[in-house]
Design an enzyme around this catalytic site. Structure first.
Site, short mmCIF file in Angstrom:
data_model
loop_
_atom_site.label_atom_id
_atom_site.label_comp_id
_atom_site.label_asym_id
_atom_site.label_seq_id
_atom_site.Cartn_x
_atom_site.Cartn_y
_atom_site.Cartn_z
N SER A 77 0.84 -1.20 0.00
CA SER A 77 0.00 0.00 0.00
C SER A 77 0.88 1.25 0.00
O SER A 77 1.59 1.50 -0.96
CB SER A 77 -0.97 -0.04 1.19
N HIS B 174 -4.33 -1.58 -4.12
CA HIS B 174 -5.74 -1.93 -3.88
C HIS B 174 -6.61 -1.66 -5.11
O HIS B 174 -7.75 -1.18 -5.01
CB HIS B 174 -6.30 -1.12 -2.70
#
Length: 282
Positions: free
Chosen positions: A170, A205
């Site tokens: 991330s 994501h």
């Protein structure tokens, strides 16, 4: 092992044209790993340890191994893995999750810039003596600001050149690129800031969070984010070696990585020759 959680590693990624500007190996996880697994287990993380073991062999051929502190008492390996939780503000629960996932397998270390919750402040030079540096998720903006103030960016560059594997999820994937899609400001926004170890923009994501895919495509198309755009699903990771993008690793059946360009629609990275690894791979 559940066959659906076997690690598929598809090698050769000519579609990914993001240029790597530093020596060494960098792994960008869109999501997954111990951070998102309910039980902390991850076949991508398993493979990262294999990669780090090989990196350690190569490093030991060049220089002796220095002592950097107390080993994990229950570790079955002297492999050194350092978790960098800056993006989460050194969240104690996140640090404990890392320890639960790795402490019985390797020698664990934590780079703390906050010096709170039982963690002493860490000199970033410790990263040079690791085998694997694993950057956690959180705020990309805060991570970059603190790293530069404390010299972590320079230490990471030196560590990579010395053969240390750099990995991150991330925000810990965004940071390696020139720019990225981030929710550091609350809502998703383009961030034209990054370490620049890899050219172009990243989006973690990609299919795992609302609006990630649409906004990233729009920002690349409008020029708000520089191309090439590399979008990575939860459960997928892109490996960059000395020559550039080397492979895509996935631990979930539908996970993948995608090239995003202002010239053509979003397209998946071409699936090339692959190998499938399980946890027991020698």
């Amino acid at each position: 092992m559940d066959p659906s959680r076997a690690l598929r590693n598809e090698t050769g990624c000519p579609d990914i044209r993001n240029e790597k500007r530093v020596d060494g190996t960098i792994v960008a996880l869109g999501g997954g790993g111990f951070s998102m697994a309910e039980d902390g287990s991850s076949v991508i993380d398993d493979r990262l340890l294999k990669m780090a073991e090989q990196a350690r062999v190569n490093r030991r051929k060049r220089a002796p191994r220095p002592d950097v502190g107390t080993e994990s008492p229950n570790a079955v390996s002297d492999l050194r893995v350092c978790f960098v939780p800056t993006a989460s503000g050194d969240d104690p629960a996140y640090i404990q999750r890392f320890e639960d996932a790795f402490a019985e397998r390797v020698e664990t270390h934590v780079l703390s810039l906050f010096g709170q919750a039982g963690q002493e402040y860490s000199d970033p030079s410790m990263l040079l003596d690791m085998d694997l540096v694993y950057v956690g998720g959180g705020s990309t903006v805060n991570l970059l600001a603190l790293w530069r103030r404390h010299g972590v960016d320079d230490a990471l560059r030196q560590a990579a050149a010395g053969g240390v594997i750099l990995a991150g999820i991330s925000a810990g994937a965004n940071c390696w690129f020139d720019a990225s899609s981030t929710d550091s400001f609350g809502q998703l926004a383009p961030l034209n800031d990054g370490l620049g170890f890899i050219s172009g923009s990243a989006c973690p994501h990609f299919h795992g969070e609302a609006d990630r895919a649409e906004t990233f495509h729009d920002w690349i198309g409008s020029g708000e984010l520089p191309g090439p755009g590399l979008a990575i699903d939860d459960g997928a990771a892109v490996v960059f070696d000395r020559a550039g993008a080397a492979s895509v690793m996935v631990e979930e059946p539908e996970a993948w990585a995608f090239v995003v360009s202002d010239q053509v629609p979003v397209r998946p990275v071409t699936r090339c020759a692959d190998r499938v690894w399980g946890r027991a791979e020698p």
